[in-house]
Design an enzyme around this catalytic site. Structure first.
Site, short mmCIF file in Angstrom:
data_model
loop_
_atom_site.label_atom_id
_atom_site.label_comp_id
_atom_site.label_asym_id
_atom_site.label_seq_id
_atom_site.Cartn_x
_atom_site.Cartn_y
_atom_site.Cartn_z
N CYS A 1 -39.68 51.48 -29.12
CA CYS A 1 -39.65 52.93 -31.19
C CYS A 1 -39.39 51.97 -31.44
O CYS A 1 -39.09 50.68 -31.74
CB CYS A 1 -38.65 53.67 -30.69
N HIS B 1 -32.23 48.73 -22.25
CA HIS B 1 -32.37 48.27 -20.67
C HIS B 1 -33.83 47.80 -20.02
O HIS B 1 -34.33 48.83 -19.51
CB HIS B 1 -31.98 50.08 -20.45
N HIS C 1 -28.36 50.66 -30.91
CA HIS C 1 -27.36 51.70 -30.73
C HIS C 1 -26.28 53.10 -31.28
O HIS C 1 -25.51 53.51 -31.41
CB HIS C 1 -26.67 51.45 -29.42
N GLU D 1 -24.74 54.53 -27.98
CA GLU D 1 -24.40 55.21 -28.67
C GLU D 1 -23.41 56.74 -29.00
O GLU D 1 -23.16 56.75 -30.78
CB GLU D 1 -26.74 56.30 -29.37
N SER E 1 -32.04 52.82 -19.58
CA SER E 1 -31.54 53.86 -20.63
C SER E 1 -32.44 55.31 -20.93
O SER E 1 -32.68 56.19 -20.13
CB SER E 1 -33.76 53.67 -20.24
N ASN F 1 -32.67 57.46 -23.02
CA ASN F 1 -34.50 58.33 -23.26
C ASN F 1 -35.51 58.19 -22.08
O ASN F 1 -36.46 59.20 -21.96
CB ASN F 1 -34.35 58.00 -24.76
FE1 F3S Z 1 -35.63 54.35 -31.66
FE2 F3S Z 1 -33.60 54.68 -33.72
FE3 F3S Z 1 -35.35 56.94 -32.25
S1 F3S Z 1 -33.57 53.55 -32.01
S2 F3S Z 1 -35.15 56.50 -30.55
S3 F3S Z 1 -36.00 54.97 -33.19
S4 F3S Z 1 -33.12 56.61 -33.32
#
Ligand code: F3S
Length: 661
Positions: A13, A41, A72, A124, A222, A224
């Site tokens: 991202c 990660h 984070h 975070e 991770s 996400n």
């Molecule tokens: Fe990445 Fe920032 Fe969103 S680290 S997932 S762009 S909050």
């Protein structure tokens, strides 16, 4: 026919990409930097970053010099701790996370409680808690929210703000918001889930709904990535793998089972925000291999064979054909099925060059195999190392024959600069040899192309010392030698007036100075050079004479076409009566200007009919008188004038005098 569908949003991202680039830049400048926890990660990426001098530590106290805050973010106390330790802090907190810090800080200043939807152990969330000024609670789902409401009636009773971890599950967030609104009245909810997360989760949901299985690529730690796996597993089986090798080891049997159930199997691939593109690519390759089933097994064995061959060559040179170039790497064909990769930093020793400035598709180049990962089917290569070997050979030759090597100043370091030669050799040039004046700045020559002489080589340590100053001196000497060789009387130059003395000016003729005497500056009579030129003026000059031994050049700025004597001869003749101005008085007469640049002499005997004993008693400087041109001596450029010849009887006297002579 079976098919693999890769999610468009899979991979790094914005925030992760930014944090990695920030850390890499800091490491490039400082040599080594420390990150508070791993940047992402992903073990492969972390070990690659280690090689670049980016070292993860658990505590600020374990760091030295410079610490990088990862995407984070961290709490306020950690910033204070870093400052207290005297460390330089490079903040790569994702701007979306930093925004939550501001929300938490500003909205809890009056004692308002803060509720976070997220994982309380996630770095975070720990960072967000560190910015709250009042009470903070974290819930991960509606059940935890109910428990909180049940056990603590005072929390949020006065006022409450709610934020979500950027990577929080969207569905859970929607449910939580509904329940929070039911229980709390004085409430403000900030929707802080990151857009990248929303897109990724929505695409994962859609992908898993249309596929028979989804491979989720990413680190097990991770958050996400785990959420993506949760979302997909609601629709189909999930293969969770950190990389291609793990996918093959742990899931190839299950994938084969799935493939044997139908000829038309769809398998999706999605990946967490900290999964680099090359790992997604490798997972895709391995998945394709598995899909090719039995026939592929044989191919795969052959591929392994080929890889073994390449492996045997690891550390040696191979010929590679460039098949693709992008911002971060060049993809090359080295004659085996697997792709070869040359990362940008291994393409050239010059960090100012982008990959497409170094190679283009179709180029055949020599590379060194640096790493063979036959489990994943990748070969990493370096062009830079081949260049450096060639560069070192040229450096040694240049030292031997004292030739000048061309290069670019690529860095300013302690005590000097680094010049990268055109052939990729790194050369240290001490400040004293940089050609930059003592009070100048080394940064001024950064990124400039320079020539240098090799003054020291330590092959064992791969250390080369150069001198830009010596190369500059040689170039200047060559210019001077050519100047003297080509110099001749009458040669014209346009030079800059460098300095001025009362007797004349010195003009730069291109590395060598020549002198224009005061009398050679202009045809007119001047007392000081400043009356006609200034320092810095461009002057058209002609060589009058020169002495190569004494390195002296005499110049004139007078042009023949402006010679007033020529003008005088064209306009005047003996016998003409002219108005002249006395410019100087001498014991034997007075000089008077006829035209600018031509003076005539009125001899003491030619001033009056009466005998004159003191010229100054009759004439004065500045006085304008009428006189007759009695003689023009072209050879000596002299003019005789007579006032007496215009007086009655004066002319006869003159003639008599002449007859007597
Ligand atoms: Fe990445 Fe920032 Fe969103 S680290 S997932 S762009 S909050």
């Amino acid at each position: 026919m079976s098919e693999i569908i890769t999610a468009k949003t899979a991979g790094f991202c914005f925030g992760v990409k930014r944090a990695i680039e920030t850390a890499e830049k800091a490491a490039e400048e400082k040599g080594t930097v420390y990150t508070l926890g791993p940047l992402i990660h992903n073990n492969d990426v972390i070990s690659g970053l280690r090689g670049k001098g980016i070292i993860p530590v658990n505590e600020p106290s374990q760091a030295k010099g410079c610490i990088v805050i990862r995407s984070h973010g961290v709490g306020r106390k950690t910033y204070d701790e870093i400052a207290g330790l005297g460390l330089e802090c490079v903040d790569a907190t994702c701007p979306y996370v930093a925004k939550i810090h501001r929300i938490a800080d500003e909205n809890t200043a009056d004692g308002t409680d803060l509720l976070i939807a997220g994982d309380r152990d996630h770095p975070e969330v720990i960072g967000i808690v560190g910015f709250a000024n009042g009470r903070v609670e974290t819930v991960n789902d509606c059940e935890e929210l109910d428990n909180l409401i049940e056990s603590d009636k005072s929390f949020g009773a006065k006022s409450l703000i709610v934020v979500a971890q950027t990577t929080f599950d969207m569905c859970k967030w929607t449910d939580l918001q509904k329940n929070i609104k039911k229980h709390y009245t004085n409430l403000k909810i900030f929707d802080t889930i990151c857009r990248a997360t929303i897109d990724r989760q929505q695409e994962a949901a859609a992908l898993s709904a249309q596929c028979d299985a989804v491979t989720v690529v990413g680190g097990k730690h991770s958050s996400n990535t785990r959420k993506l796996a949760d979302i997909c597993s609601a629709n189909c089986p999930v293969f969770f793998a950190e990389n291609g090798e793990q996918l093959r080891r742990e899931h190839s049997a299950a994938i084969r089972d799935l493939l044997s159930s139908s000829h038309d199997v769809k398998i999706g691939i999605t990946a967490g925000a900290s999964t680099p593109a090359y790992i997604i690519k490798e997972v895709h390759t391995i998945m394709s291999e598995i899909i090719k089933d039995e026939a592929v097994d044989a191919e795969f064995a052959a591929a392994i064979d080929q890889m073994q061959k390449v492996r045997a060559y690891a550390g040696n040179r191979v010929k590679a054909t460039v098949v693709a170039v992008n911002k971060t790497e060049a993809v090359v064909d080295i004659g085996i099925k697997q792709s070869g990769y040359i990362p940008a930093e291994e393409l050239s020793a010059n960090p100012n060059l982008t990959p497409d400035e170094v190679v283009k598709v179709g180029d055949v180049i020599d590379c060194i195999v640096t790493k063979v990962n036959d489990a994943d089917g990748f070969v990493y290569l370096s062009k830079k190392q081949v260049d450096a070997q060639a560069g070192m050979e040229k450096i040694l030759k240049a030292k031997e024959d004292n030739s000048t090597v061309k290069g670019t100043v690529t860095a300013v370091v302690k005590g000097g600069v680094i010049v990268t030669s055109e052939d990729g050799a790194r050369v240290f040039v001490p400040a004293s040899q940089s050609g930059v004046p003592r009070n100048g700045k080394l940064e001024d020559i950064l990124k400039k192309e320079v020539g240098f002489k090799v003054i020291e080589v330590n092959e064992g340590r791969g250390r080369v010392v150069g001198s830009i100053k010596a190369a500059e001196k040689e170039a200047t000497d060559a210019v001077k030698a050519k100047f003297w060789e080509e110099l001749e009387v009458g040669k014209k130059f346009v030079g800059e007036v460098k300095s001025m003395e009362s007797y004349g000016v010195f003009v730069d003729l291109g590395g060598v100075d020549g002198m224009v005497h005061l009398t050679e500056l202009t045809w007119n009579r001047v007392k000081h050079p400043k009356e006609v030129v200034n320092i810095g003026d461009k002057l058209e000059v002609t060589v009058k004479s020169y002495d190569p031994e004494k390195k002296r050049v005499s110049l004139t700025a007078k042009k023949p076409e402006d010679n007033p004597w020529t003008k005088f001869l064209n306009e005047f003749a003996e016998g003409d009566v002219v108005k002249v101005q006395v410019v100087s008085i001498t014991p034997f007469g007075a000089f008077a200007q006829i035209i600018p640049g031509v003076d005539g002499l009125i001899h003491i005997s030619q001033i009056s009919l009466e005998r004159v004993t003191n010229v100054a008693q009759v004439l004065s400087v500045g006085q304008v008188v009428e006189a007759k041109i009695t003689e023009i001596d072209e050879e000596k450029s002299r003019v005789s004038l007579s006032i007496k010849a215009l007086l009655e009887g004066g002319e006869a006297d003159e003639e008599e005098a002449a007859d007597e002579e």
